[in-house]
Write a protein that holds these residues in place. Structure first.
Motif, PDB file in Angstrom:
ATOM      1  N   LEU A 133      85.471 -58.259  22.692  1.00  0.00           N
ATOM      2  CA  LEU A 133      84.034 -58.407  22.444  1.00  0.00           C
ATOM      3  C   LEU A 133      83.724 -59.801  21.905  1.00  0.00           C
ATOM      4  O   LEU A 133      82.699 -60.396  22.235  1.00  0.00           O
ATOM      5  CB  LEU A 133      83.541 -57.336  21.477  1.00  0.00           C
ATOM      6  N   SER A 134      84.605 -60.331  21.080  1.00  0.00           N
ATOM      7  CA  SER A 134      84.418 -61.686  20.566  1.00  0.00           C
ATOM      8  C   SER A 134      84.618 -62.722  21.679  1.00  0.00           C
ATOM      9  O   SER A 134      83.866 -63.693  21.781  1.00  0.00           O
ATOM     10  CB  SER A 134      85.385 -61.948  19.414  1.00  0.00           C
ATOM     11  N   LEU A 135      85.617 -62.505  22.525  1.00  0.00           N
ATOM     12  CA  LEU A 135      85.847 -63.436  23.631  1.00  0.00           C
ATOM     13  C   LEU A 135      84.659 -63.465  24.586  1.00  0.00           C
ATOM     14  O   LEU A 135      84.323 -64.519  25.148  1.00  0.00           O
ATOM     15  CB  LEU A 135      87.112 -63.060  24.402  1.00  0.00           C
ATOM     16  N   ALA A 136      84.009 -62.316  24.763  1.00  0.00           N
ATOM     17  CA  ALA A 136      82.844 -62.255  25.648  1.00  0.00           C
ATOM     18  C   ALA A 136      81.727 -63.146  25.122  1.00  0.00           C
ATOM     19  O   ALA A 136      81.043 -63.850  25.885  1.00  0.00           O
ATOM     20  CB  ALA A 136      82.366 -60.815  25.793  1.00  0.00           C
ATOM     21  N   ALA A 137      81.525 -63.137  23.804  1.00  0.00           N
ATOM     22  CA  ALA A 137      80.493 -63.994  23.217  1.00  0.00           C
ATOM     23  C   ALA A 137      80.855 -65.473  23.362  1.00  0.00           C
ATOM     24  O   ALA A 137      79.983 -66.310  23.623  1.00  0.00           O
ATOM     25  CB  ALA A 137      80.302 -63.640  21.745  1.00  0.00           C
ATOM     26  N   ARG A 145      74.553 -61.210  24.373  1.00  0.00           N
ATOM     27  CA  ARG A 145      74.300 -59.762  24.317  1.00  0.00           C
ATOM     28  C   ARG A 145      74.683 -59.097  25.638  1.00  0.00           C
ATOM     29  O   ARG A 145      75.316 -58.042  25.663  1.00  0.00           O
ATOM     30  CB  ARG A 145      72.830 -59.514  23.992  1.00  0.00           C
ATOM     31  N   ASP A 146      74.313 -59.734  26.750  1.00  0.00           N
ATOM     32  CA  ASP A 146      74.645 -59.171  28.060  1.00  0.00           C
ATOM     33  C   ASP A 146      76.150 -59.164  28.289  1.00  0.00           C
ATOM     34  O   ASP A 146      76.717 -58.178  28.784  1.00  0.00           O
ATOM     35  CB  ASP A 146      73.959 -59.969  29.173  1.00  0.00           C
ATOM     36  N   TYR A 147      76.816 -60.261  27.938  1.00  0.00           N
ATOM     37  CA  TYR A 147      78.259 -60.340  28.169  1.00  0.00           C
ATOM     38  C   TYR A 147      79.008 -59.305  27.338  1.00  0.00           C
ATOM     39  O   TYR A 147      79.949 -58.668  27.818  1.00  0.00           O
ATOM     40  CB  TYR A 147      78.766 -61.747  27.821  1.00  0.00           C
ATOM     41  N   VAL A 148      78.588 -59.144  26.080  1.00  0.00           N
ATOM     42  CA  VAL A 148      79.248 -58.153  25.221  1.00  0.00           C
ATOM     43  C   VAL A 148      78.950 -56.745  25.719  1.00  0.00           C
ATOM     44  O   VAL A 148      79.850 -55.886  25.782  1.00  0.00           O
ATOM     45  CB  VAL A 148      78.807 -58.334  23.758  1.00  0.00           C
ATOM     46  N   ASN A 149      77.708 -56.492  26.112  1.00  0.00           N
ATOM     47  CA  ASN A 149      77.364 -55.155  26.611  1.00  0.00           C
ATOM     48  C   ASN A 149      78.124 -54.816  27.886  1.00  0.00           C
ATOM     49  O   ASN A 149      78.455 -53.641  28.122  1.00  0.00           O
ATOM     50  CB  ASN A 149      75.858 -55.062  26.860  1.00  0.00           C
ATOM     51  N   GLN A 150      78.415 -55.819  28.713  1.00  0.00           N
ATOM     52  CA  GLN A 150      79.217 -55.559  29.916  1.00  0.00           C
ATOM     53  C   GLN A 150      80.588 -55.005  29.543  1.00  0.00           C
ATOM     54  O   GLN A 150      81.099 -54.096  30.211  1.00  0.00           O
ATOM     55  CB  GLN A 150      79.367 -56.853  30.719  1.00  0.00           C
ATOM     56  N   ALA A 208      83.362 -47.878  28.207  1.00  0.00           N
ATOM     57  CA  ALA A 208      82.856 -46.510  28.363  1.00  0.00           C
ATOM     58  C   ALA A 208      83.223 -45.930  29.721  1.00  0.00           C
ATOM     59  O   ALA A 208      83.572 -44.746  29.832  1.00  0.00           O
ATOM     60  CB  ALA A 208      81.345 -46.492  28.181  1.00  0.00           C
ATOM     61  N   ALA A 209      83.154 -46.749  30.754  1.00  0.00           N
ATOM     62  CA  ALA A 209      83.354 -46.244  32.115  1.00  0.00           C
ATOM     63  C   ALA A 209      84.813 -46.184  32.530  1.00  0.00           C
ATOM     64  O   ALA A 209      85.220 -45.301  33.293  1.00  0.00           O
ATOM     65  CB  ALA A 209      82.585 -47.126  33.101  1.00  0.00           C
ATOM     66  N   LEU A 210      85.621 -47.116  32.030  1.00  0.00           N
ATOM     67  CA  LEU A 210      86.986 -47.245  32.539  1.00  0.00           C
ATOM     68  C   LEU A 210      88.067 -46.919  31.522  1.00  0.00           C
ATOM     69  O   LEU A 210      89.219 -46.681  31.913  1.00  0.00           O
ATOM     70  CB  LEU A 210      87.210 -48.680  33.044  1.00  0.00           C
TER      71      LEU A 210
END
Length: 426
Positions: free
Chosen positions: A307-311, A53-58, A64-66
């Motif tokens: 997002l999948s790679l982050a998980a 959850r943290d990795y995907v939210n990052q 959103a920011a960049l």
């Protein structure tokens, strides 16, 4: 090790378990009464790592920011994000980092590999798979044969257990290859057979195939993250795997692929090409002359879903922190042996195990057949679910149980067998 009956012995094993802390790294589903499920279904869908959850939210926050700048100058930029998974993936399958890539889905990768490694000729055109292959593999192979104008009735060779047996024998495979080797172009076999849980002798199969001029590919969906692998040293031509079972990366997550270095460096090898497989140094010149990357990355088609790679990265980080496959395999063998001990002691008259008894020939999964005359396997499976057990049912009559060393406890095994015994006796 000598096992004992009783819940206190299971708790003692858990207290002595050096990997016990990793259970807290995962979200355990709960029953309606709020207590944790007995989750023994990691061979179908692994549990969610809490840090996923943290990795995907990052990555969501970065987006959103960049905006588009998230591809470049930041932590874990998106442009090379798949490269951050290469070393850990290579460690899990026993490969060099340039031999692995995280991309697509399992069946897509199998098709891409067969484009390159199934090159039928008039004499050598047959494909060998096991008779009870996972359906998607069977569909993929049949469609490849038909694409080349070959009738599957002629071009498909099916490996079958002997009459009255459930497992494949290497001698029978070798006999088929000796008999028809000159007509076989490809062997596509599992590392772990999904239904029986049998680990096939992959190194010996690769040597056998190459001795007869046959290419060999492996479907590692039930092997990666479950048993130690040495794909490079075994000289396997290619392998593909999904990441949502033992690799705990979420439903439908991005798959992985291995191409042996001797093939990956051959940029002239026929393939279905895509932009992300093109030379990184000239990719953005937007020219229309494809130049394959001389690694497994050369089979990529499109930029992967971040997002999948982050998980996946979240799960691979846990594997690395646990010390890789060696300590996990030690616990897995102990968990599965304890499960086998309790099954034989408590429900031997109702349940037969079709998975090999030899630990070298199995991973963490045991496949159970219900032999109770008063109860069908399907009814037994439903009773297990009603009592807080999540395992897996496969037609026609197998309950697959997979104690995963990262998050299952010995007490889970004890409670499962206790519930199973009660259900059988009712």
């Amino acid at each position: 090790m000598q096992f004992e009956a009783g819940q206190e012995f299971a708790r003692k094993l858990d207290r002595e378990d050096p990997l016990a802390r990793f259970r807290d790294e995962f979200s355990i589903p709960t029953q309606a009464n709020g207590s944790p499920e007995i989750y023994l279904c990691g061979n179908s869908l692994g549990l969610q790592p809490r840090r996923a959850r943290d990795y995907v939210n990052q990555e969501l926050d970065k987006w959103a920011a960049l905006g588009v700048k998230g591809h470049f100058d930041c932590d874990f930029p998106w442009m090379p994000y798949h490269e951050f998974l290469a070393e850990a993936s290579a460690d899990l399958v026993g490969a060099q980092t340039d031999e692995v890539v995280v991309m697509n889905s399992l069946t897509v990768n199998l098709h891409l590999m067969m484009v390159s490694f199934y090159r039928p000729t008039k004499q050598r055109y047959k494909i060998v798979i096991e008779d009870h292959a996972f359906p998607s593999d069977h569909y993929a192979v049949e469609s490849q044969l038909r694409y080349h104008g070959i009738d599957p009735a002629d071009g498909l060779l099916l490996l079958k257990p002997r009459a009255g047996e459930d497992l494949l024998r290497f001698d029978d495979i070798a006999a088929l290859i000796e008999e028809q080797g000159d007509s076989i172009a490809l062997m596509l076999l599992p590392g772990v057979q999904y239904y029986t849980g049998q680990v096939l002798p992959m190194a010996e199969l690769a040597e056998l195939a190459h001795r007869h001029g046959i290419r060999i590919g492996l479907d590692l969906a039930h092997a990666v993250g479950n048993i130690p692998l040495q794909l490079h040293d075994w000289n396997v031509d290619f392998a593909c795997w999904c990441s949502y079972k033992y690799l705990n990366s979420g439903p439908g997550s991005v798959a992985g692929c291995f191409v042996h270095r001797r093939h990956a460096q051959n940029t002239d090898l026929p393939r279905f090409a895509g932009w992300w497989g093109h030379d990184k140094q000239t990719r953005f010149r937007m020219e229309n002359r494809f130049q394959a990357i001389p690694t497994a990355e050369g089979w990529q088609l499109s930029n992967p879903p971040i997002l999948s790679l982050a998980a996946i990265r979240a799960s691979l980080d846990i594997y690395s922190e646990a010390g890789g496959m060696e300590p996990l395999r030690r616990k897995s063998e102990k968990l599965t042996a304890y499960l086998q001990f309790l099954l034989k002691r408590e429900v031997n008259q109702y349940i037969s195990i079709i998975t090999p008894e030899d630990p070298e020939q199995r991973g963490c999964q045991l496949s159970l057949c219900c032999d109770a005359k008063h109860l069908s396997g399907r009814e037994l499976f439903q009773r297990l679910e009603e009592n807080g057990v999540t395992c897996d049912w496969r037609e026609p009559n197998v309950i697959r149980v997979a104690p995963v060393p990262l998050y299952n406890r010995f007490e889970d095994i004890f409670r499962f067998v206790d519930i199973l015994k009660t259900a059988c006796n009712e």
